[in-house]
Enzyme design. Structure first.
Site, mmCIF file in Angstrom:
data_model
loop_
_atom_site.group_PDB
_atom_site.id
_atom_site.type_symbol
_atom_site.label_atom_id
_atom_site.label_comp_id
_atom_site.label_asym_id
_atom_site.label_seq_id
_atom_site.Cartn_x
_atom_site.Cartn_y
_atom_site.Cartn_z
ATOM 1 N N ASP A 93 3.156 62.082 -13.874
ATOM 2 C CA ASP A 93 2.144 62.971 -13.313
ATOM 3 C C ASP A 93 2.603 64.409 -13.586
ATOM 4 O O ASP A 93 3.755 64.655 -13.956
ATOM 5 C CB ASP A 93 1.987 62.675 -11.814
ATOM 6 C CG ASP A 93 0.714 63.287 -11.253
ATOM 7 O OD1 ASP A 93 -0.065 63.862 -12.029
ATOM 8 O OD2 ASP A 93 0.510 63.205 -10.032
ATOM 9 N N ASP A 128 -4.740 68.851 -13.687
ATOM 10 C CA ASP A 128 -6.137 68.863 -13.263
ATOM 11 C C ASP A 128 -6.211 69.313 -11.806
ATOM 12 O O ASP A 128 -5.182 69.516 -11.169
ATOM 13 C CB ASP A 128 -6.771 67.478 -13.430
ATOM 14 C CG ASP A 128 -6.074 66.435 -12.578
ATOM 15 O OD1 ASP A 128 -4.815 66.440 -12.536
ATOM 16 O OD2 ASP A 128 -6.761 65.626 -11.941
ATOM 17 N N ALA A 196 -8.182 61.828 -6.827
ATOM 18 C CA ALA A 196 -8.514 62.311 -5.483
ATOM 19 C C ALA A 196 -9.293 61.307 -4.638
ATOM 20 O O ALA A 196 -10.166 61.668 -3.864
ATOM 21 C CB ALA A 196 -9.265 63.638 -5.556
ATOM 22 N N CYS A 279 4.329 35.663 5.278
ATOM 23 C CA CYS A 279 4.616 35.867 3.857
ATOM 24 C C CYS A 279 5.793 34.985 3.473
ATOM 25 O O CYS A 279 6.655 34.708 4.304
ATOM 26 C CB CYS A 279 4.951 37.344 3.625
ATOM 27 S SG CYS A 279 5.496 37.724 1.951
ATOM 28 N N CYS A 281 7.748 35.665 0.618
ATOM 29 C CA CYS A 281 8.552 36.354 -0.400
ATOM 30 C C CYS A 281 10.038 36.207 -0.051
ATOM 31 O O CYS A 281 10.377 35.796 1.054
ATOM 32 C CB CYS A 281 8.127 37.820 -0.516
ATOM 33 S SG CYS A 281 8.853 38.928 0.720
ATOM 34 N N CYS A 284 10.976 37.833 3.307
ATOM 35 C CA CYS A 284 10.407 37.235 4.521
ATOM 36 C C CYS A 284 10.933 35.832 4.776
ATOM 37 O O CYS A 284 10.924 35.369 5.920
ATOM 38 C CB CYS A 284 8.880 37.245 4.446
ATOM 39 S SG CYS A 284 8.231 38.925 4.351
HETATM 40 ZN ZN LIG Z 1 7.239 39.171 2.345
#
Ligand SMILES: [Zn+2]
Length: 500
Positions: A93, A128, A196, A279, A281, A284
């Protein structure tokens, strides 16, 4: 034709594409998520993003690097890829965010693009003006003119193989977004961030976000790779992809983690409120909520950030599979049920049926009717357009039930809400193979009645008899007066009904 972007598969206006990034020597599969790396605070290292999360591309801020003497020197010295230790594509950016936030920055488009080129950026960005939502139109127009000048400056800079973003601004004025999209598309720049929109997403204005994206899409060509700039919440990925967005960036994974927020596809939870982790993952499954709460600040931030990334990449995979399977709108409907604002977003999307219909594939897996909103899907509109091209002659029975007891009809067509009538020969074609509930709703009946009206209008010489399963008055009043209607509600159909 943008030869660095190829569309491989599509559903609604969503697509699986390949963005070739020549300077990085990689091809990024879209939709893609770009984790945001703050060069000053690295929560999860870019090398791990690549190896453990499968990130093919990330984004960092060249202005922060430009302003910091040590980073500036190091980036020029060893290059961005070595500095961050990342082998994929790197987008940078330009400082536009800082410009919007602080009102002033110390670089021009030409200077920052040259700097991005010098440090080895793969996709650079001009300066911009990210005009926020709801400003007076005059301000939106004035700032858009400055953004368009920046795009022209960017075209003049020799950036070699580096791709360059052409941001699309215009605040909450869909016609300005369209005009901005068209102007950006006419440049020889490469990737198109819709800018934006973060304030819209932060205040759950998903319907306004849809209007803004739809406006920009009308101006941009279909082959333009589109980045929904600043969109990092997995809850809205399906909706945004269905609108035709290809790239997302997430600062959310780290920012939310910093104040104890846990992302899910149904919204944001606070770690302090969680008794269970919904979750599976690696984070978790190896921690309880208490263990996460007990971790020291830095550790907790890293753990939550990793969970947030896992859930974000997982949702993106789900979205891609939905495109492949042709059931992206079913996923959007599911997500729309997680928050009233998401439902507004989905309903706004369905107001662009004509626009979506042009890109939506003609044949897919199976249409599932899941809510009243399903009645307004592009496939229903397309079927009604097809009705206008079908001939029906003589006396035609349109029936939800059995075949006629006598041969007083020249033809018998089936009627299935929300589609309306169709010849039996089309029964096995998409979307008429749809799975629809037995206990359907008013919207489906009304839409089916509109199909009947469309068919009758196109065939004024034909006599139609509609045998319906007890349609509500609001549907029957949409059926033209010269169509005879007869309720077969409670009448058992003849044997061959379902075999035809
Ligand atoms: Zn997770």
């Amino acid at each position: 034709m943008r030869d660095h972007f190829e569309i491989r598969d599509g559903d609604v206006a969503g697509r699986i594409g390949e963005l070739t990034v020549p300077r990085a020597g990689v091809t990024v599969e879209t939709p893609a998520l770009l984790p945001v790396i703050n060069p000053n605070i690295v929560t999860v290292s870019p090398a791990r993003l690549e190896s453990e999360f499968g990130a093919q591309i990330l984004i960092t801020n060249s202005y922060i690097i430009h302003k910091n003497d040590d980073l500036h020197e190091e980036a020029l010295d060893v290059g961005l890829h070595e500095m961050l230790d990342f082998g994929g594509a790197i987008m940078t950016d330009s400082g536009s965010f800082q410009l919007a936030e602080y009102g002033d920055i110390t670089v021009t488009t030409r200077e920052i693009l040259q700097f991005q080129y010098d440090i080895g950026t793969d996709i650079g960005t001009p300066v911009d003006i990210p005009t926020p939502p709801d400003v007076p139109r005059e301000q939106a127009e004035r700032e858009l003119a400055v953004t368009e000048e920046a795009l022209q400056d960017a075209e003049d800079v020799d950036t070699g193989e580096m791709l360059v973003n052409a941001p699309v601004q215009g605040s909450t004025y869909p016609d300005l977004r369209e005009e901005a999209g068209r102007a950006a598309y006419e440049t020889d720049l490469d990737v198109f961030p819709i800018g934006a929109v973060v304030p819209l997403m932060n205040s759950y204005r998903y319907d306004d976000m849809v209007d803004v994206v739809a406006g920009a899409k009308r101006g941009l060509g279909r082959d333009a790779p589109i980045h929904l700039f600043g969109a990092g919440h997995p809850m809205m990925f399906a909706l945004a992809v269905a609108m035709g967005c290809d790239l997302f960036d997430s600062a959310a994974y780290a920012l939310y983690a910093r104040d104890g927020r846990y992302l899910t596809v149904r919204g944001t939870e606070h770690l302090e409120d969680l008794d269970y982790l919904p979750c599976s993952c690696p984070i978790c499954t190896s921690h309880s909520p208490d263990e996460l709460r007990a971790a020291d600040e830095t550790e907790q931030e890293r753990l939550l950030a990793e969970h947030n990334l896992h859930v974000s990449f997982e949702e993106l995979h789900r979205v891609k599979q939905a495109i492949r399977s042709g059931n992206l709108l079913e996923l959007v409907e599911e997500r729309a049920r997680s928050h009233p604002a998401m439902l507004d977003g989905y309903r706004a999307l369905l107001e662009y049926t004509d626009q979506l219909e042009r890109e939506d594939p003609v044949s897919k897996g199976s249409f599932f009717y899941l809510s009243e909103e399903s009645a307004f899907r592009p496939e229903v509109r397309r079927h009604h357009d097809r009705l206008a091209r079908l001939d029906a002659t003589g006396t035609v029975l349109l029936t939800q039930g059995g075949t006629p007891k006598s041969d007083q009809f020249d033809a018998t067509w089936r009627v299935v809400p929300p589609f309306g009538p169709f010849p039996r020969a089309l029964s096995e074609t998409y979307p008429l193979t749809a799975e629809v509930p037995d206990r359907t709703d008013r919207a489906a009946y009304e839409m089916a009645a509109e199909g009947v009206a469309r068919l009758a209008a196109e065939n004024p010489e034909t006599t139609f008899v509609l045998a319906h399963d007890g349609w509500p008055e609001s549907a029957l009043e949409r059926v033209p007066d010269d169509v005879t209607t007869e309720s077969i509600h409670g009448v058992s159909p003849d044997n061959d009904d379902e075999t035809a």
